[in-house]
Design an enzyme around this catalytic site. Structure first.
Site, PDB file in Angstrom:
ATOM      1  N   SER A 555     -21.092  -6.144  25.624  1.00 50.29           N
ATOM      2  CA  SER A 555     -20.262  -7.323  25.801  1.00 50.29           C
ATOM      3  C   SER A 555     -20.245  -7.714  27.286  1.00 50.29           C
ATOM      4  O   SER A 555     -21.314  -7.960  27.848  1.00 50.29           O
ATOM      5  CB  SER A 555     -18.868  -7.068  25.242  1.00 50.29           C
ATOM      6  OG  SER A 555     -18.144  -8.263  25.107  1.00 50.29           O
ATOM      7  N   ASP A 636     -22.876 -11.592  15.368  1.00 46.44           N
ATOM      8  CA  ASP A 636     -22.051 -11.638  16.567  1.00 46.44           C
ATOM      9  C   ASP A 636     -21.889 -13.098  16.956  1.00 46.44           C
ATOM     10  O   ASP A 636     -22.782 -13.697  17.537  1.00 46.44           O
ATOM     11  CB  ASP A 636     -22.715 -10.856  17.694  1.00 46.44           C
ATOM     12  CG  ASP A 636     -21.865 -10.807  18.952  1.00 46.44           C
ATOM     13  OD1 ASP A 636     -20.778 -11.425  18.971  1.00 46.44           O
ATOM     14  OD2 ASP A 636     -22.283 -10.150  19.919  1.00 46.44           O
ATOM     15  N   HIS A 668     -20.276  -8.038  16.569  1.00 44.61           N
ATOM     16  CA  HIS A 668     -20.171  -7.618  17.972  1.00 44.61           C
ATOM     17  C   HIS A 668     -20.093  -6.102  18.074  1.00 44.61           C
ATOM     18  O   HIS A 668     -20.301  -5.531  19.140  1.00 44.61           O
ATOM     19  CB  HIS A 668     -18.935  -8.279  18.586  1.00 44.61           C
ATOM     20  CG  HIS A 668     -18.955  -8.352  20.086  1.00 44.61           C
ATOM     21  ND1 HIS A 668     -19.957  -8.958  20.804  1.00 44.61           N
ATOM     22  CD2 HIS A 668     -18.070  -7.892  21.016  1.00 44.61           C
ATOM     23  CE1 HIS A 668     -19.700  -8.870  22.108  1.00 44.61           C
ATOM     24  NE2 HIS A 668     -18.566  -8.227  22.259  1.00 44.61           N
TER      25      HIS A 668
END
Length: 692
Positions: A555, A636, A668
């Site tokens: 991320s 995601d 994600h």
């Protein structure tokens, strides 16, 4: 995330008013309690065999703790969840379910006479009850298409439940003569969220009468016709609701915005629905940020909740607010406390509030006195406490660390002493050799002190030189605390004979508001210097091989890896980025929750004509010179997978060694067992290839 597995047998219901005990599937559940490991080093398979404790609930009389444990059956690629109870004072746990059907959202009925849960064994997710010993398992709801959550009123006269309600039209609704047409028509933002496209439904709250152990009929939709969700998506649960102690009012959390307004705002409010007058009132009107997770005082005269001040800032200071229900007066209880406060729990007299907070990279329990406003830390140590509850002369909480998954602990109110009352994974942990976790304070380029966790390999030898990994945290404002992860597991990484360096760089909570907020608008700035300060400090140690350094992260941590790839001055020999931001311009216009990028990037890229998001990693590809592995998933929607494709393609266009690991069904995160094990094998294999 809550997954409810469809049962193998259909429960026969004689009538809505009947209470028929179910016939349970002949297939039993699965556990790994007796598993014998083949190595004392942590492996991906061992990690995925740990039991995952959750859903801890203290009985109304404070004597018993209900909790769930989920075990993964790796060969079947599925999870089995069962329920357990244990005396709050300590003792032997009792397993009270053992079926192939997973019991979700377990809790105590307010009178303590029954345990309640969701199960899909009748074909759809319905509400069930059973005795505290697991007997007389009985379905009590029969709601069309099932429910997604529930909450009993304290007087046992009503149950609030949530379920999706279809309010929007599909293309087939609009064009009934084209039943096989497969398309979407969008006219505003928020058409997809986290990992799913909007399905034309909205999560609504219903209130149904409850008598003699049954829902009398389907409930009344208290949000009828509203195109809003309660609880909040994507992760909100029934903690966002609260019944008044007299059972006459229901408080719920909702963000009553749509489209572009919804995408750019964090302004959720608390709404009070009055059963008698059937009226809804906004209790937090004019409060701009998140307001959620209401909890009534024991006598019902006051309401406590979590609140953020600024609209659009998801990482704002999380405060505890209190409202007098008679006067409507509101006040911030945590003004002098320069940290986040969450998961509040009342004492039974309403004089004190316990909550958890990340202070210096560990989550500890704190006590707030309503008598004098003082806040004091109750616990200490190298671990995280979560989900605190009061049981009279003690507290019950879950505890995790970088060296152990969650277990239940009893905490003495007077002295903060801790006693574990469950040992869910004792048998597995006793077979493993784990590495030391060390706290270090490192001086940054602006002469600040930064807490950095260093995790050593098992059987660490200070006379050897070890390859070393810089761990870059995501969020960007989620702390590097004493968490236990089933993906970024530091013990698993260290078990492969690596030293792990995990800095609490600028932009992380636990070190005051100024430290936490510095990162906004400064993605490529001081926090990147903090990363380099941490790895440079460890590289000077005689046991670190400075010629075998790597950097990894997901991320925002994945963004960090991409940025470092173009700005590391040949420090690192390889990189791994999971679901990272590669092109900040495209990230701004392709993510779903716009408030995140709008705040952190200080507005859209077209308002920055002079620098064009100068911190975007794609602007530094000309300086990439290091092998890179890219991991991304198709579902995601927070950071779309084309970001990973762009980074991988750029690396290969430059003839750099690169690998793209792509998951078409993950989001994600990586949630399934076999994908998770594959992730770990490829992750460690890539590091070994370039650092060993």
């Amino acid at each position: 995330m809550k997954h409810l597995i469809t049962g193998l047998l259909t429960l026969m219901i004689l009538s809505a008013a009947c209470t028929n005990e179910s016939k349970l599937s002949e297939k039993e559940s699965h556990h790994n309690r007796d598993l014998q490991l083949s190595s004392e080093r942590m492996t991906p398979e061992a990690l995925w065999s740990f039991g995952r404790l959750g859903n801890a609930r203290v009985s109304p009389d404070g004597a018993t703790v209900l909790y769930s444990v989920t075990y993964t059956h790796i060969a079947e690629d599925r999870a089995y969840t069962d329920l357990y109870t244990v005396p709050a004072n300590g003792g032997s746990p009792t397993q009270i379910t053992n079926t192939a059907e997973n019991e979700g959202q377990p809790d105590w009925r307010p009178d303590g006479q029954k345990i309640t849960f969701l199960s899909s064994e009748s074909g759809t997710a319905q509400l069930w009850e059973m005795n505290p010993d697991g007997s007389q398992r009985t379905q009590i709801s029969d709601i069309e298409d099932g429910i997604t959550g529930y909450l009993y009123s304290p007087d046992l006269k009503h149950i609030a439940y949530s379920k999706p309600v279809k309010l929007d039209q599909t293309v087939n609704d609009l064009h009934p003569d084209l039943p096989k047409a497969n398309a979407r028509i969008e006219t505003d933002l928020m058409y997809r969220h986290w990992d799913s496209w909007h399905d034309y439904t909205y999560s609504h709250l219903f209130i149904a009468s409850y008598e003699n152990g049954q829902l009398i009929k389907e409930g009344t939709d208290i949000m009828e016709g509203e195109r809003f969700d309660a609880p909040l998506k994507p992760f909100g649960g029934m903690e966002q609701l609260a019944w008044s102690p007299d059972g006459q009012k229901l408080i719920y959390t909702c963000k009553k915005l749509t489209g572009k307004e919804y995408a750019f705002s964090t302004n959720s409010d608390l709404y009070m629905y009055d059963l008698e007058g059937k009226l809804t009132t906004n209790l937090t009107e004019g409060m701009a940020g998140y307001d959620k997770n209401p909890v009534f005082s024991p006598d019902g005269t006051r309401l406590l909740w979590e609140s953020m001040a600024r609209d659009g800032y998801e990482a704002d200071k999380n405060r505890l607010f209190l409202m007098d229900m008679a006067t409507g007066e509101k006040r911030d209880l945590t003004t002098p406390f320069d940290h986040n406060a969450g998961a509040p729990s009342w004492d039974r007299n309403g004089d004190f509030i316990w909550f958890t907070s990340n202070v210096k990279a560990t989550y500890q329990i704190h006590l707030l006195s309503l008598r004098d406003g003082s806040i004091n830390q109750v616990t200490e140590g190298q671990h995280n406490f979560n989900d605190v509850a009061h049981t009279g002369d003690a507290l019950i909480a879950t505890r995790v660390s970088m060296s152990a998954p969650a277990d239940l602990f009893r905490i003495g109110i007077k002295d903060g002493s801790t006693t574990n009352i469950t040992n869910t994974n004792e048998q597995l942990l006793n077979q493993l050799s784990l590495g030391k976790v060390e706290e270090r304070w490192i001086t940054t380029t602006d002469n600040q002190q930064m807490l950095t966790w260093v995790i050593y390999p098992p059987d660490f030898d200070p006379n050897k030189k070890y390859p070393t990994i810089l761990y870059c945290q995501g969020g960007p404002q989620s702390g590097v605390s004493q968490f236990w992860s089933y993906r970024w597991n530091f013990q698993l990484m260290a078990a492969n004979d690596y030293i792990i360096v995990a800095p609490n760089r600028r932009g992380l909570p636990g070190f005051g508001t100024e430290w936490n907020e510095q990162i906004s608008g400064d993605y490529g700035g001081q926090n990147m210097e903090d990363y380099l300060s941490a790895i440079d400090a460890l590289a000077r140690e005689p046991f670190v091989d400075e010629d075998r350094l790597g950097a990894v992260g997901a991320s925002y941590g994945g963004y960090s890896v991409y940025w470092l790839a173009g700005n590391h001055n040949k420090r690192f020999k390889t990189f791994i980025s999971h679901c990272g931001i590669f092109n900040a311009d495209m990230m701004y216009t392709t993510t779903e929750e716009m408030f995140f990028v709008d705040w952190d990037m200080d507005g859209p890229y077209w308002e920055h004509p002079n620098n064009q998001y100068a911190f975007s990693p794609h602007l530094f590809v000309d300086q990439w010179d290091t092998p890179m592995m890219v991991i991304h998933s198709e579902k995601d929607f927070r950071i779309p997978y084309t970001q990973g494709m762009g980074a991988f393609n750029a690396a290969r266009i430059k003839d750099l060694p690169a690998k793209f690991l792509y998951f078409p069904e993950e989001n994600h995160w990586i949630l399934s067992a076999q994908n998770g094990i594959l992730w770990q094998r490829e992750f460690s294999g890539w590091l070994d290839q370039w650092l060993k």
